[in-house]
Scaffold this active site. Sequence first.
Site, PDB file in Angstrom:
ATOM      1  N   GLU A 182       0.805  -1.222   0.000  1.00 45.30           N
ATOM      2  CA  GLU A 182       0.000   0.000   0.000  1.00 45.30           C
ATOM      3  C   GLU A 182       0.846   1.284   0.000  1.00 45.30           C
ATOM      4  OE1 GLU A 182      -3.028  -0.062   2.937  1.00 45.30           O
ATOM      5  OE2 GLU A 182      -3.955  -1.823   2.083  1.00 45.30           O
ATOM      6  N   GLU A 364      -5.370  -8.666   0.912  1.00 46.61           N
ATOM      7  CA  GLU A 364      -6.032  -8.232   2.146  1.00 46.61           C
ATOM      8  C   GLU A 364      -7.511  -8.016   1.886  1.00 46.61           C
ATOM      9  OE1 GLU A 364      -4.572  -4.847   4.347  1.00 46.61           O
ATOM     10  OE2 GLU A 364      -2.494  -5.471   4.021  1.00 46.61           O
TER      11      GLU A 364
END
Length: 461
Positions: A182, A364
Amino acid sequence: MVSPPPVEKLQAAEAPLVAKVLGPDFVWGVSTSAYQIEGAVQADGRGASVWDGFCRVAGRIANGDTGDEACDHYHRYAEDIALMQQIGVSAYRFSIAWPRVLPLGRGAANEAGLAFYDRLVDRLLAADIEPWICLYHWDLPQALQEAGGWVNRDVVSWFADYARLVADRLGDRVKRFATFNEPSVFTLFGYSFGWHPPAIDDRRSLYAAVHHVNLAHGAAVDVLRARVAKASIGAIHNVQPSRPVRPTAPDRAAAAMLDDFWNRAFPDPQILGDYPTSIQRGIEPHRQAGDMERIRRPVDWLGINHYSPIYAKADPAAPLGFAWADAPPDVPRSPIGWQVDPAAFRDTLLDAQERYGLPIYVLENGAGAVEKPDAAGEIDDRERIDYLAQYTGALRDAVVLGADVRGYFVWSLLDNFEWGAGYANRFGLVYVDYPTQRRIPKASARWYAALIRSEAMKVAS
Ligand code: GCO
């Protein structure tokens, strides 16, 4: 050492019928990250990370929590791997703590830190669980931050050297590598919103960090490709539809800017070869000849983290012209208030497939909750099961509609340190009683185990 519950305690809950066969090679996993679960921040020569210091700044972390002990996974990894076995996952995504293997971020390696990851990988392989390593999940060595961190272009060579150390130590047994987790989150939150270290609000620094992270990604891909036989390499991006909080022109413009930054500022240059137009001007002062070729290095898959849509509102005073906004009040929400919108997940997977044309792994997805054991000592997390059922159903629909999704990893195996929220928000399939470090599989662990088994029993159509 608390022994994990007997396997029969993980009896299959009523698993949803998974109509679409995801195939026997589909990867079912769980994910964690070093700073959120390892603890042992002073053990065996580990150096400080930027999060060690950030947690000590008053007001930054709920309840003054820190990752000092977290889930003590550094010492309890064998117990946690046994829990993975009981759930039946075939893969485990975790991150390497850069300051645990290079205490100063560069220079002398820490043998004790490397030895921990040797033990972890060997135990995973013995349990027939494939290790997936993420090199960077936000815990930059503090010593490198003091040398400029992601704003200093030298960080590219520092990261490449770190990648080389990990590749040479673990690359004989580990083939799956992600460079970053991320990047749009830790750059935006660290260099604009002030929610992550180094918590500055400076547009020039933000764009420098963005560009240097992309360069570091490319350099690490080259190192891994050169030093790990049969490496399977990608990066992990949070990809979520960016929506205006109000149907106004300024908010639509804000949502478009957030979309470019949140969803495109990293996968676009890394996979397509250039930045979104709205980003390019900010990058220009930091771009050197040949940089875009250094960034766009061949990867094998696209990692996607997804939880919910995100919302933006116009904020002319903000460095990028937008501010983060909450979802409208009338939408379905998870127990911690994040919007539940499985159709957005399905469409995100389809859009990513069309835009990037790479195999996708969802690395995720999960639901947070504030929860504790009931009188019987169980955690009957029905809302999390409902969320996971909806989102795995949406994944299946995306596959039916043509998305090449090859794996799904629940965030997270364990309740853990949820950054600014500290330990209040729990995302685990397994409850962690922090004072005792006792692990208690939740109903969702049994549900996920049943889902994996129901899938494994099917024959690809
Ligand atoms: C992220 C991080 C995880 C979080 C999880 C829940 O996506 O923010 O990768 O570290 O803990 O997503 O917020």
